[in-house]
Design an enzyme around this catalytic site. Sequence first.
Site: not given
Ligand code: NI
Length: 169
Positions: A91-92, A46, A137, A51, A133-134
């Site tokens: 998470c990235l 995701g 963000h 991000q 989660h996304e």
């Molecule tokens: Ni994330």
Amino acid sequence: MAILDILRFPDARLRTKAKPIDEVTDELRQFIDDMFETMYEAPGIGLAATQVNIHKQLVVVDVSEDKSEPYCFINPVITHAEGEDVCQEGCLSVPEYYADVSRAENIKVKALDRDGKEFEIEADGLFAVCIQHELDHLKGKLFVDYLSPLKQKRLLKKIEKLTKQNATA
Ligand code: NI
């Protein structure tokens, strides 16, 4: 297509609240393609526009193992949530860090697709976790915000140490 730079925690720009998208244009679709490419290359399941430092309400998700279930959510809203599930998340924007987070088990999400058409989808399991989660963000929220203050402190120390090591390497 292009690989976009991913902001890393504790970058303050990750705290920006995303704005709704007025119009789904070709330019936006190009950006969506770039987001998918960036997510697959990372690799991740995701990615939120936040991000990559674009503060618009847009996330991409694909929890399949073979890139076969790409979903793009524009102006997403959770219309229904029930149950509770604890799942280990990463998470990235917080590389090499994983922690248990409690989320709703079943959700319904309403959004626009890449053609600007409204759709609603039900999700559970990893798909539901990833969407929640996304969407966080887009509100400027990270999964590490759910951790205890002590765990957050330890994480910041670990990142500081890694940053120093990389600087001297
Ligand atoms: Ni994330």
